[in-house]
Every structure is written in structure tokens, then in C-alpha cells.
Design an enzyme around this catalytic site. Structure first.
Site, mmCIF file in Angstrom:
data_model
loop_
_atom_site.group_PDB
_atom_site.id
_atom_site.type_symbol
_atom_site.label_atom_id
_atom_site.label_comp_id
_atom_site.label_asym_id
_atom_site.label_seq_id
_atom_site.Cartn_x
_atom_site.Cartn_y
_atom_site.Cartn_z
ATOM 1 N N ASN A 47 0.870 -1.169 0.000
ATOM 2 C CA ASN A 47 0.000 0.000 0.000
ATOM 3 C C ASN A 47 0.912 1.226 0.000
ATOM 4 O O ASN A 47 1.366 1.694 1.034
ATOM 5 C CB ASN A 47 -0.882 -0.040 1.258
ATOM 6 N N ARG A 79 -2.540 -1.961 -3.569
ATOM 7 C CA ARG A 79 -3.724 -1.137 -3.354
ATOM 8 C C ARG A 79 -3.663 0.059 -4.306
ATOM 9 O O ARG A 79 -2.665 0.753 -4.374
ATOM 10 C CB ARG A 79 -3.730 -0.615 -1.925
ATOM 11 N N HIS A 126 -12.390 4.170 0.211
ATOM 12 C CA HIS A 126 -12.404 3.180 1.310
ATOM 13 C C HIS A 126 -13.132 1.906 0.922
ATOM 14 O O HIS A 126 -13.582 1.156 1.796
ATOM 15 C CB HIS A 126 -13.137 3.726 2.565
ATOM 16 N N GLU A 163 -7.691 -4.358 5.503
ATOM 17 C CA GLU A 163 -7.640 -4.132 4.057
ATOM 18 C C GLU A 163 -6.590 -5.025 3.393
ATOM 19 O O GLU A 163 -6.788 -5.498 2.276
ATOM 20 C CB GLU A 163 -7.361 -2.647 3.782
ATOM 21 N N ARG A 173 -10.135 17.168 6.540
ATOM 22 C CA ARG A 173 -10.993 17.478 5.377
ATOM 23 C C ARG A 173 -12.375 17.941 5.828
ATOM 24 O O ARG A 173 -12.918 17.405 6.796
ATOM 25 C CB ARG A 173 -11.148 16.240 4.490
#
Ligand code: ADP
Length: 402
Positions: free
Chosen positions: A10, A91, A182, A387, A243
Site C-alpha cells: 500500500n 492497493r 475506502h 484491508e 478534510r
């Protein structure tokens, strides 16, 4: 005996995570993270059966240099690893308009990931660096590299969910739509919930909340994601670490016209200086906000807005469930570890039949899986996301097809 290991990479915007997974028992043989890329004091932490390690590897280290260290030092220390890797899962955040599912990497796919960088300028280029470096270092495995996309999970959303109410041509010509993010995590949670409820995943109606630095909610009906809070990019939706999530787009015009801010400054403000950090004025880190909730007014309002927005999304998404909601699930650094947030959110959902069990809520933390609802409530689960495991499963599926 070690055999048939999967390497999961990743390669993120400022960190690089790696793990080596034995797909037979789905255990991690080794995993680690390189942090502070391009900053002073870049360091790697990793853990294997033998031990836990931490090593400073210099300053201003690039993704390529970090990968060289991981492969030439860490994997060599564990010399059996390299001989036994049979597939590599990468990923990739954005598949753009053209890539729908996990896929074997070749030159054409690399070009398409490059093309999709306009929608994920911080992430896709970093993901590509990892892919290219591995292809160069392991030509022998060049046909065993698989790209697994966060956007794949949202490919079957209906048009009512993914189209924005702007002229249709912007979707047709430029691909402007809701892509979501996600997805690998939400998909993993779907399958784990199916396992916990002893149901087939495509019979499940659930709402999954991934709450970390980035945060998103997905509505899943009959195993298919029918709406999600992140949009064209991961800026839309919930309040996040830095964010803003949803805002009236006119705020941007106001900042531009009345405050003479440049587009670059506004972008930076909404992505890096807003959310929990902007509201609290102090930190995006939940550990700090939790400690100061009762003593600092701004920390309190930041957390309250964060929770308000999540419960608003969950409530809205129940209208997409066709009358049956099997569970709400929390995951991500905050979802897995902060009971007090879970209890604020659930306290707003009593009308929908959700009630928290206070003791269970306090107990299920730090990597534990379980339900935190009282008996008369609809199920509420905490499931640590994984993940890497989801990527390794996809990688095995794809490489055994070729
Ligand atoms: P990402 O993967 O999006 O970078 P994570 O899923 O690791 O983010 O979540 C990071 C967030 O989770 C941070 O706000 C951090 O403070 C919070 N967090 C992680 N562990 C804990 C904990 N034990 N207590 C409180 N907050 C935590």
C-alpha cells in the site's frame, strides 16, 4: 512450512505499508510501515514472528528508496520470504472511468491508473511508483501483480446515487460522478459481517462506518453498495481529520471572490486545514479531542459536528434499505477504538431501534470484534478492518484465474 505467500503493498501519499500474508491460514507472516517519507527522520517499523523492529533509514527518503530498504534488508533478513512469494497485491485508490474490478497489471492497466490520477492526484501516482518498482525488481513475478481498487466496490451503485445534479455532459464527457473511497475496507466489513451473522453476504442490508483520519459511510443492500458518502474524490461527506466533508459549494465562490483566496489556497484549506483540525483549531487527532472534550469548547463542537454528520448519514441511508436493516458496523481507528464517539452517535438513533450496551461498548476496543448493542436493539458491531487481507484474497482470486 512457508509456501505461496502474498505480498500486499500500500504505497500511500506519505507512507508505505507492506505485509506478507499466508493465504492458507490468512495470517500475516510479516508486516510494517515506512513513515515520514520526504521528511526528516524517515523510519520503518515492522513485526514478524521473530520480533518487533524500528529503524531510522535517513531523511528525505522517497518511495523507491523505502521499497529498496524493505526488499533488500527486511525481506532478506527473513530470507525465506522472497522465494515463496507467488503474487503481489497493490492497493490502488482510483480506477477512474474504465477499471471496474481487481485486475492483473500490464502496460495498459498502468496507463489507465495514470489516467485516473486526475481524480486522485495524491494517491494514484504513489500507488504507481510501488507497482513500477516491484515490476523492475521482480521481473520473474511480472505476470503476478494485481491491482485492487478502492473504487471497485462502488461500481454497481445506481445512477440516482452516483450522478451529481449538474449538466449530464459533465458525467458523459469528463466522468464526473461519485466514485467513493475506502471501498476495500467497506467490502471487507461486509464479508466479515456476513460471517458473524451466519448469512450470505448478498442477503445483507447494512450500513458500514469507516471512521479514521479519512471517514466514510456506505449503504449496502443485498450485498451491493447503493450509496456512499465520499464523492468524485475523498473530500465529500463526513467531517474528517483535516478534510471538510460536505459544504455548500458557494463557500468556495465566497472565498475566491470576497476573500481573494486563490483556488490553490482554497483547495489546501478544505483538504488539509478543515475538518476536526479546522473546527478545534488544535488537533485532528481523536486522542487529543477526546481528552479535551469536557474542557475545551472548540474540541467539543468539533467532535459534536463529527458525530452529528455521521448520524445524519446513517439515518438517511436507512431509507435505502427497503424496510430491513441488519446491522450498523463501526471500523477504522476511531470506529474501533473510541467508545464515547460510538455512544454519542448511537444515542441519536433510538428512533431507528439502535441502543448501546455501555459495558460492551467500553470492552470492544483495541482490535477486538463484537457487538455493542443491548438485546432489544438492532445489531451494532465493531469490526477491525483488514484491508491487507482483503487485497490478498483478491490477488489470490485473480492470479489463480490466469
Ligand atoms: P487512516 O488510516 O485514515 O490514516 P486510522 O484508521 O488509523 O486513520 O485512524 C486514525 C484516527 O483514529 C486518529 O484520529 C486517531 O487519533 C484515532 N485513534 C486511533 N486509535 C485511537 C485510540 N486508541 N483512542 C482514540 N483515538 C484513536
Amino acid at each position: 512450512m512457508l509456501k505461496n505467500l502474498i505480498l500486499v503493498l500500500n504505497c500511500g501519499s506519505s507512507s508505505l505499508k507492506f505485509s506478507v500474508i499466508n493465504p492458507k491460514n490468512e495470517k500475516k507472516y510479516l508486516f510494517g510501515t515506512v513513515e515520514r517519507l520526504f521528511l526528516s527522520d524517515t523510519y520503518v517499523t515492522w513485526e514478524s514472528k521473530k520480533n518487533k523492529y524500528k529503524k531510522n533509514i535517513g531523511s528525505n527518503i522517497s518511495h523507491e528508496q523505502a521499497l529498496d530498504f524493505v526488499i533488500d534488508h527486511i525481506f532478506l533478513l527473513e530470507e525465506k520470504i522472497l522465494k515463496n512469494i507467488v503474487g503481489i497485491g497493490h492497493r490502488v485508490v482510483h480506477g477512474g472511468k474504465k477499471i471496474k474490478n481487481s485486475i492483473l497489471i500490464n502496460d495498459k492497466i498502468i496507463n489507465l491508473i495514470e489516467e485516473a490520477s486526475i481524480f486522485a492526484p495524491l494517491h494514484n501516482p504513489a500507488n504507481l511508483i510501488g507497482i513500477k518498482k516491484i515490476l523492475q525488481k521482480y521481473p520473474i513475478l511480472s505476470k503476478k501483480n494485481v491491482a485492487v481498487f478502492d473504487t471497485s466496490f462502488y461500481q454497481n451503485m445506481p445512477k440516482v446515487s452516483f450522478l451529481y445534479a449538474i449538466p449530464y455532459d459533465f458525467f458523459k464527457k469528463y466522468g464526473i460522478r461519485r466514485y467513493g473511497a475506502h471501498g476495500i475496507s467497506h467490502c471487507y466489513i461486509l464479508h466479515k459481517t456476513a460471517f458473524l451473522l451466519q448469512k450470505s453476504f448478498n442477503q445483507l442490508n447494512i450500513i458500514t462506518c469507516h471512521l479514521g483520519n479519512g471517514a466514510s459511510v456506505s449503504a449496502i443492500r443485498n450485498g451491493i453498495c447503493v450509496d456512499t458518502s465520499m464523492g468524485l474524490t475523498p473530500l465529500e461527506g463526513l467531517v474528517m481529520g483535516t478534510r471538510s466533508g460536505d459544504i455548500d459549494p458557494s463557500i468556495i465562490f465566497f472565498m475566491y471572490k470576497q476573500l481573494n483566496m486563490s483556488i490553490h489556497q482554497i483547495e489546501e484549506l478544505l483538504i488539509k486545514k478543515s475538518g476536526l483540525l479546522g473546527l478545534s483549531g488544535i488537533s485532528s487527532d481523536f486522542r487529543y479531542l477526546e481528552k479535551n472534550y469536557n474542557i475545551n469548547e472548540k474540541a467539543k463542537i468539533a467532535v459534536d459536528i463529527f458525530c452529528h454528520r455521521i448520524s445524519k448519514y446513517i439515518s438517511a441511508y436507512t431509507s435505502l434499505m427497503h424496510g430491513r436493516l441488519d446491522a450498523i458496523i463501526f471500523t477504522g481507528g476511531i470506529g474501533e477504538n473510541v467508545p464515547f464517539i460510538r455512544s454519542i452517535i448511537i444515542s441519536k438513533l433510538s428512533l431507528l431501534g439502535f441502543f448501546i450496551h455501555s459495558e460492551k461498548n467500553l470492552l470492544i476496543c483495541n482490535g477486538k470484534t463484537g457487538n455493542i448493542n443491548i438485546k432489544t436493539s438492532r445489531p451494532i458491531f465493531i469490526i477491525p478492518t483488514n484491508e491487507d487481507l482483503a487485497i490478498s484474497r483478491e490477488t489470490i482470486n485473480i492470479i489463480s484465474l490466469v
